[in-house]
Design a protein around this motif. Structure first.
Motif, PDB file in Angstrom:
ATOM      1  N   LYS A  24       6.456   0.019  -4.114  1.00 27.83           N
ATOM      2  CA  LYS A  24       6.044   1.416  -4.239  1.00 27.83           C
ATOM      3  C   LYS A  24       7.228   2.369  -4.325  1.00 27.83           C
ATOM      4  CE  LYS A  24       1.522   1.316  -4.246  1.00 27.83           C
ATOM      5  NZ  LYS A  24       1.274   0.462  -5.406  1.00 27.83           N
ATOM      6  N   ASP A  25       8.397   1.946  -3.866  1.00 26.33           N
ATOM      7  CA  ASP A  25       9.540   2.848  -3.970  1.00 26.33           C
ATOM      8  C   ASP A  25      10.250   2.713  -5.307  1.00 26.33           C
ATOM      9  OD1 ASP A  25      10.587   0.386  -3.651  1.00 26.33           O
ATOM     10  OD2 ASP A  25      11.870   0.853  -1.941  1.00 26.33           O
ATOM     11  N   PHE A  26       9.676   1.966  -6.215  1.00 26.11           N
ATOM     12  CA  PHE A  26      10.305   1.776  -7.528  1.00 26.11           C
ATOM     13  C   PHE A  26       9.772   2.827  -8.485  1.00 26.11           C
ATOM     14  CE2 PHE A  26      10.871  -0.092 -11.679  1.00 26.11           C
ATOM     15  CZ  PHE A  26      12.105  -0.717 -11.582  1.00 26.11           C
ATOM     16  N   PRO A  27      10.642   3.656  -9.063  1.00 25.76           N
ATOM     17  CA  PRO A  27      10.145   4.663 -10.010  1.00 25.76           C
ATOM     18  C   PRO A  27       9.592   3.996 -11.265  1.00 25.76           C
ATOM     19  CG  PRO A  27      12.479   4.984  -9.516  1.00 25.76           C
ATOM     20  CD  PRO A  27      12.089   3.690  -8.926  1.00 25.76           C
ATOM     21  N   LEU A  28       8.574   4.603 -11.835  1.00 28.06           N
ATOM     22  CA  LEU A  28       7.893   3.967 -12.977  1.00 28.06           C
ATOM     23  C   LEU A  28       8.862   3.683 -14.117  1.00 28.06           C
ATOM     24  CD1 LEU A  28       5.204   3.037 -14.127  1.00 28.06           C
ATOM     25  CD2 LEU A  28       4.948   5.295 -15.114  1.00 28.06           C
ATOM     26  N   ARG A  29       9.810   4.586 -14.344  1.00 25.86           N
ATOM     27  CA  ARG A  29      10.737   4.383 -15.465  1.00 25.86           C
ATOM     28  C   ARG A  29      11.941   3.543 -15.094  1.00 25.86           C
ATOM     29  NH1 ARG A  29       9.598   9.695 -16.160  1.00 25.86           N
ATOM     30  NH2 ARG A  29       8.214  10.108 -17.886  1.00 25.86           N
ATOM     31  N   ARG A  36       6.106   9.794 -10.143  1.00 21.87           N
ATOM     32  CA  ARG A  36       5.872   9.710  -8.704  1.00 21.87           C
ATOM     33  C   ARG A  36       6.184   8.310  -8.179  1.00 21.87           C
ATOM     34  NH1 ARG A  36      -0.670   8.989  -8.750  1.00 21.87           N
ATOM     35  NH2 ARG A  36      -0.564   7.164 -10.023  1.00 21.87           N
ATOM     36  N   SER A  37       6.625   8.260  -6.962  1.00 14.01           N
ATOM     37  CA  SER A  37       6.785   6.986  -6.271  1.00 14.01           C
ATOM     38  C   SER A  37       6.382   7.235  -4.827  1.00 14.01           C
ATOM     39  CB  SER A  37       8.214   6.486  -6.385  1.00 14.01           C
ATOM     40  OG  SER A  37       9.074   7.396  -5.759  1.00 14.01           O
ATOM     41  N   ALA A  38       6.553   6.236  -3.988  1.00 15.62           N
ATOM     42  CA  ALA A  38       6.048   6.352  -2.620  1.00 15.62           C
ATOM     43  C   ALA A  38       6.732   7.500  -1.883  1.00 15.62           C
ATOM     44  CB  ALA A  38       6.307   5.063  -1.883  1.00 15.62           C
ATOM     45  N   PRO A  39       6.036   8.153  -0.953  1.00 21.17           N
ATOM     46  CA  PRO A  39       6.625   9.294  -0.223  1.00 21.17           C
ATOM     47  C   PRO A  39       7.832   8.855   0.610  1.00 21.17           C
ATOM     48  CG  PRO A  39       4.540   8.654   0.748  1.00 21.17           C
ATOM     49  CD  PRO A  39       4.655   7.899  -0.533  1.00 21.17           C
ATOM     50  N   TYR A  75       0.836  -1.198   0.000  1.00 18.28           N
ATOM     51  CA  TYR A  75       0.000   0.000   0.000  1.00 18.28           C
ATOM     52  C   TYR A  75       0.868   1.244   0.000  1.00 18.28           C
ATOM     53  CZ  TYR A  75      -3.677  -3.269   1.148  1.00 18.28           C
ATOM     54  OH  TYR A  75      -4.554  -4.313   1.106  1.00 18.28           O
ATOM     55  N   ARG A  76       0.300   2.320  -0.512  1.00 20.96           N
ATOM     56  CA  ARG A  76       1.031   3.587  -0.532  1.00 20.96           C
ATOM     57  C   ARG A  76       0.931   4.210   0.855  1.00 20.96           C
ATOM     58  NH1 ARG A  76       3.008   6.468  -4.537  1.00 20.96           N
ATOM     59  NH2 ARG A  76       2.030   5.200  -6.120  1.00 20.96           N
ATOM     60  N   ASP A  77       1.574   3.587   1.799  1.00 24.00           N
ATOM     61  CA  ASP A  77       1.464   3.966   3.198  1.00 24.00           C
ATOM     62  C   ASP A  77       2.733   3.471   3.872  1.00 24.00           C
ATOM     63  OD1 ASP A  77      -1.233   4.045   5.491  1.00 24.00           O
ATOM     64  OD2 ASP A  77       0.884   3.853   6.016  1.00 24.00           O
ATOM     65  N   GLN A  78       3.308   4.319   4.695  1.00 27.55           N
ATOM     66  CA  GLN A  78       4.617   3.944   5.222  1.00 27.55           C
ATOM     67  C   GLN A  78       4.536   2.919   6.339  1.00 27.55           C
ATOM     68  OE1 GLN A  78       6.736   7.680   5.949  1.00 27.55           O
ATOM     69  NE2 GLN A  78       7.823   7.178   4.079  1.00 27.55           N
ATOM     70  N   VAL A  79       3.392   2.827   7.009  1.00 29.44           N
ATOM     71  CA  VAL A  79       3.317   1.891   8.128  1.00 29.44           C
ATOM     72  C   VAL A  79       2.514   0.641   7.791  1.00 29.44           C
ATOM     73  CG1 VAL A  79       3.684   3.545   9.975  1.00 29.44           C
ATOM     74  CG2 VAL A  79       1.401   3.252   9.053  1.00 29.44           C
ATOM     75  N   ARG A  80       1.601   0.763   6.854  1.00 27.20           N
ATOM     76  CA  ARG A  80       0.775  -0.400   6.563  1.00 27.20           C
ATOM     77  C   ARG A  80       1.634  -1.523   5.964  1.00 27.20           C
ATOM     78  NH1 ARG A  80      -5.070  -0.213   3.528  1.00 27.20           N
ATOM     79  NH2 ARG A  80      -5.525  -2.422   3.846  1.00 27.20           N
ATOM     80  N   PRO A  81       1.509  -2.733   6.524  1.00 27.17           N
ATOM     81  CA  PRO A  81       2.435  -3.781   6.095  1.00 27.17           C
ATOM     82  C   PRO A  81       2.164  -4.268   4.671  1.00 27.17           C
ATOM     83  CG  PRO A  81       0.864  -4.625   7.688  1.00 27.17           C
ATOM     84  CD  PRO A  81       0.612  -3.174   7.600  1.00 27.17           C
ATOM     85  N   ILE A  82       3.198  -4.872   4.110  1.00 20.28           N
ATOM     86  CA  ILE A  82       3.052  -5.575   2.831  1.00 20.28           C
ATOM     87  C   ILE A  82       2.310  -6.876   3.111  1.00 20.28           C
ATOM     88  CG2 ILE A  82       4.332  -6.759   1.015  1.00 20.28           C
ATOM     89  CD1 ILE A  82       6.529  -4.748   1.348  1.00 20.28           C
ATOM     90  N   GLU A  83       1.394  -7.211   2.226  1.00 18.32           N
ATOM     91  CA  GLU A  83       0.643  -8.456   2.408  1.00 18.32           C
ATOM     92  C   GLU A  83       0.995  -9.446   1.304  1.00 18.32           C
ATOM     93  OE1 GLU A  83      -3.306  -6.993   2.202  1.00 18.32           O
ATOM     94  OE2 GLU A  83      -3.365  -6.348   4.290  1.00 18.32           O
TER      95      GLU A  83
END
Lengths: 242, 215
Positions: free
Chosen positions: A186-191, B212-215, A100-108
């Motif tokens: 989520k930390d992977f840039p689209l390009r 954009r990517s995660a904050p 999820y695009r959330d820093q605390v919500r865990p990966i499932e």
């Protein structure tokens, strides 16, 4: 469509749990299923009786039951669900993961399993907290369902989640020398992380034949051209997968 | 000196190679330039190597089928082997995983050879400005004709083919450089400078909002 379904009160959709060959075993297709709540898959109660604290909370959405389980017990739980005659979850339809695009919500990590015999669908989830301490590692269910092989490889390829004791855990969609990371995180840039020229250089530098396994190209002469780790894996001549 | 003597004189040493033409026979003949004859033959028998990876290949198949009938252009023979083909038609997006494959296919094709980049994705990456897709096959192999469209209609492809035929007709054997094989740099495997590839792959339009990517 059976006529008695039309006359049912749809406030609480029922799970049709019937044995094949018995009266009233017409396939029921629930309509007007509520977004949240509704009948819980009875396997959840069975799981609680059998595994106790390893079974976490459960929720029902759109008539489908999701149950959260403990990371280390996944294979044990799956083996029981697959083999126990009262469950018979013989079909693994998907293994995937959610970030999820959330820093605390865990990966499932998600397993979709289906019991053809009882017409049940169950979604198992394991939560992997993003605290930096929990390894992104879950047990492989390959010993339970052989079909998990490529599903888990894809999940590893896209999310970087490792499946312990998977027989051949390597990238499946991207090539094995791919260095940029795991694209669905989520930390992977689209390009991607590298520049286009760098990506193209990496892609073109690799020998196309070396990407395939020995079984696929069946050219013994190519063996010495393979990457070192692939030589090691195929070196003994024994097949590692199934 | 009669025509017979002239031809015999120009034939060199082997008299068997002489076409024994009797000027009194009244058989008709035509003279032309060799360029015209060779280019006429080449332009009207381009054998395509279809490299179809996506929906453009569907339009390409439609072009080859009876309604649009590529056979009119001497292209009825799809060459599924690069060794027997003249023109590589790249129809669809090319992921990085396929980049060495399309390069290998191009290198296996014998000269003379041409490339048509069919559709937006093959030409520029199109809407797939992502980590996995090559931003235009001209960063891997030289391209002769770009056909725009998403996907192009068969008429568009046929127009591109006719443009290629025009290009073939205008080639001259005296220009030796047109048959030079473009060799990639052995270190980087790129045949154009890395800075130009980055420049060609610059995001544009809506793509610039996609980083954009995660904050």
């Amino acid at each position: 469509m059976s006529s008695d379904l039309e006359t049912q009160d749809h406030g609480a959709p029922t799970f049709a749990i019937v044995m094949p060959g018995q009266p009233g075993d017409n396939p029921t297709t629930p309509k007007n299923v509520p977004h949240k709540g509704g009948a819980v898959n009875p396997s959840v109660d069975d799981l609680r009786v059998k595994f106790g604290a390893a079974i976490g909370r459960h929720e029902v959405g759109w008539g489908e039951t999701t149950v959260y389980v403990e990371r280390t017990k996944v294979r044990e739980i799956c083996a029981w669900l697959q083999s126990d005659p009262s469950q018979s979850y013989e079909y693994l339809s998907d293994v995937t993961a959610v970030e999820y695009r959330d820093q605390v919500r865990p990966i499932e990590v998600v397993w979709h399993i289906r019991s053809l015999k009882f017409r049940r669908f169950l979604r198992l989830k394991v939560e992997l907290p993003k605290d930096g301490k929990t390894p992104l590692d879950v047990p492989s269910v390959w010993p339970v369902w052989k079909g998990a092989d490529w599903l888990e490889r894809e999940c590893y390829d896209m999310f970087g989640i490792t499946f312990a004791e998977h027989p051949d855990l390597r990238r499946i969609l991207l090539w094995e020398q791919y260095k940029e990371g795991f694209p669905l995180r989520k930390d992977f840039p689209l390009r991607g992380r590298f520049s286009r020229a760098e990506q193209l250089k990496n892609a073109l530098a690799a020998d196309p034949e070396a990407r395939y396994s020995m079984e696929e190209i069946s050219v013994l002469e190519a063996f010495t051209d393979l990457p070192a780790d692939m030589r090691k894996r195929l070196g003994g001549g024994e097949k590692v997968g199934e | 000196m009669g025509l017979k003597e002239l031809m015999n004189k120009g034939s060199g040493t082997d008299p068997k190679l002489v076409y024994d033409y009797d000027p009194d026979s009244n058989q008709p003949f035509v003279t032309t330039s060799l360029d015209f004859l060779v280019n006429w033959g080449r332009a009207n028998s381009l054998w395509p190597m279809p490299f179809g990876t996506a929906c453009c290949a569907i339009e390409f198949m439609a072009s080859a089928a009876s309604h649009f009938d590529l056979a009119r252009f001497g292209m009825e023979r799809m060459s599924f082997s690069p060794r027997q083909s003249d023109v590589l038609i790249c129809a669809g997006r090319v992921p990085f995983k396929l980049a060495p494959v399309i390069r290998r296919i191009y290198q296996q094709m014998p000269q003379p050879k041409w490339v048509i980049s069919m559709g937006a994705c093959a030409s520029t990456g199109g809407m797939f400005d992502s980590y996995a897709v090559v931003q235009g096959i001209d960063t891997i192999i030289p391209v002769d004709v770009y056909v725009p469209g998403c996907p192009p209609r068969p008429e568009g492809l046929i127009y591109g083919i006719m443009m290629l035929q025009k290009k073939v007709r205008e080639e001259r054997m005296s220009n030796e450089s047109i048959r030079d094989e473009m060799m990639p740099d052995p270190l980087s495997q790129l045949y154009i400078p890395a800075s130009r590839i980055d420049e060609l792959s610059e995001p544009f339009g809506n793509s610039v909002h996609q980083t954009r990517s995660a904050p």
